[in-house]
Design an enzyme around this catalytic site. Structure first.
Site, PDB file in Angstrom:
ATOM      1  N   ASP A 224       0.942  -1.101  -0.117  1.00  0.00           N
ATOM      2  CA  ASP A 224       0.105  -0.094   0.037  1.00  0.00           C
ATOM      3  C   ASP A 224       0.753   1.223  -0.175  1.00  0.00           C
ATOM      4  O   ASP A 224       2.023   1.020   0.345  1.00  0.00           O
ATOM      5  CB  ASP A 224      -1.012   0.248   1.173  1.00  0.00           C
ATOM      6  CG  ASP A 224      -1.943  -1.114   1.226  1.00  0.00           C
ATOM      7  OD1 ASP A 224      -2.025  -1.584   0.219  1.00  0.00           O
ATOM      8  OD2 ASP A 224      -2.301  -1.515   2.260  1.00  0.00           O
ATOM      9  N   LYS A 225       0.289   2.305  -0.414  1.00  0.00           N
ATOM     10  CA  LYS A 225       0.907   3.716  -0.561  1.00  0.00           C
ATOM     11  C   LYS A 225       1.718   3.843   0.767  1.00  0.00           C
ATOM     12  O   LYS A 225       3.068   4.270   0.775  1.00  0.00           O
ATOM     13  CB  LYS A 225      -0.009   4.789  -0.973  1.00  0.00           C
ATOM     14  CG  LYS A 225       0.619   5.993  -0.848  1.00  0.00           C
ATOM     15  CD  LYS A 225      -0.330   7.210  -1.311  1.00  0.00           C
ATOM     16  CE  LYS A 225       0.572   8.747  -1.060  1.00  0.00           C
ATOM     17  NZ  LYS A 225      -0.675   9.604  -1.344  1.00  0.00           N
TER      18      LYS A 225
END
Length: 334
Positions: free
Chosen positions: A146-147
């Protein structure tokens, strides 16, 4: 072939899957939305109408019920995403050889281009630093973070490595270990074996849902604080947001998680330092710190570790200090 397999052909992504019998009776679009995490239900409905998705070789309507066992093929049109061009994105390369590259990703860096992030991603940076990756699907990226999750990613440098790494990922032969800090005190480790799919209402979120894809997360207590716990987490599967969703399902969401963490939790009697740290920690407290695999070309067993991100180290230090200041103490678990 597994539940879902995918590969790239001439700028199209070909995805093939079988519908599990447990989904019998559901609408086709609903079942596929749970199985295809990367795509919204509305997009799946349009692809069914356009004939992009075939079920047992034939077109079907979104509302048609499934019986289980159907074979599905989805040809994701290449024009759904603009071409990814090389960009000078700073990368921390932990290791590289003729077959693979290991990246230590900082929090805040998006892995693949997507809506709202068409530039400045890890994929752009890989194409800039390693031009040969233009010949490998998705610049060699075979799994995601995830970012706002920091830590290790493996990248295939050749088509042969890509094929082998994808096979290893599907066979659960790549070991991934994470450090997570959660709300609440856990007394022991355990395993979560709960299917994960799109949230039935909020399509930006994932959730534990009966029609989801199988997901297994193992966790072990590393360090206990007064009102939080540091966990060692390992994955058998790699569903979108898997650790975040499973911890929230246990009612121990990750500290700072903007999607699954709920309201801010500041324990009574917290030191000013801890209260300020919790208010200012704006990402999920999750770090991919270890990656193990057999080299896709040589078969050599390899292992990499990433130093824990500075912000996560600071959070854990303040949690320890808070425990000491309130005379509750802490317990280190070997």
């Amino acid at each position: 072939m597994g539940l879902a397999d995918g590969y790239d052909v001439n700028e199209q992504t070909i995805i093939r899957l079988s519908i599990p019998e447990r989904l019998a009776g559901q609408r086709l679009d609903q079942a596929l939305a749970g199985l295809l995490d990367d795509y919204s239900r509305s997009r799946i409905q349009q692809w069914l109408r356009d004939g992009v998705i075939l079920v047992d070789g034939a077109r079907r309507r979104p509302r048609d019920p499934v019986v289980g066992g159907e074979r599905v093929q989805l040809c994701v049109p290449g024009e759904q995403e603009p071409a990814c061009e090389p960009e000078p994105v700073p990368l921390r390369v932990l290791y590289e050889d003729e077959g693979l590259i290991v990246i230590d990703k900082p929090a805040g860096l998006v892995v693949h281009p997507a809506a709202g992030n068409w530039h400045g991603t890890l994929q752009h940076g890989l194409l800039y630093r390693f031009p040969e990756l233009s010949a490998v699907p998705r610049a060699g990226i075979v799994h995601r973070l995830d970012k706002d999750t920091s830590g290790l990613l493996v990248v295939a440098r050749t088509l042969a490595s890509h094929t082998r790494l994808v096979e290893m990922m599907q066979a659960r032969e790549i070991g991934r270990e994470y450090l997570a800090v959660i709300n609440g005190v856990m007394t022991a480790g355990g395993t979560v074996d709960q299917p994960v799919g799109r949230h039935p209402v909020d399509r930006k979120r994932m959730a534990v849902v009966g029609h989801g894809r199988p997901a297994v997360t193992h966790y072990r207590v590393e360090e206990r604080y007064r009102a939080h716990t540091a966990l060692r987490v390992t994955l058998e599967t790699g569903r979108t947001h898997q650790i975040r969703v499973h911890m929230a399902w246990l009612r121990h969401p990750l500290v700072g998680d903007p999607l699954y963490g709920g309201r801010l939790r500041i324990p009574p009697g917290s030191t000013q330092a801890l209260a300020g740290m919790l208010r200012g920690f704006r990402r999920q407290a999750l770090h991919a710190r270890q990656l193990t695999l057999k080299h896709p070309l040589t078969g050599e067993h390899m292992c990499w570790r990433s130093p824990v991100a500075d912000d996560l180290l600071s959070l854990m230090a303040v949690l320890r200090a808070d425990a000491d200041a309130t005379s509750e103490g802490k317990a280190d678990i070997p």
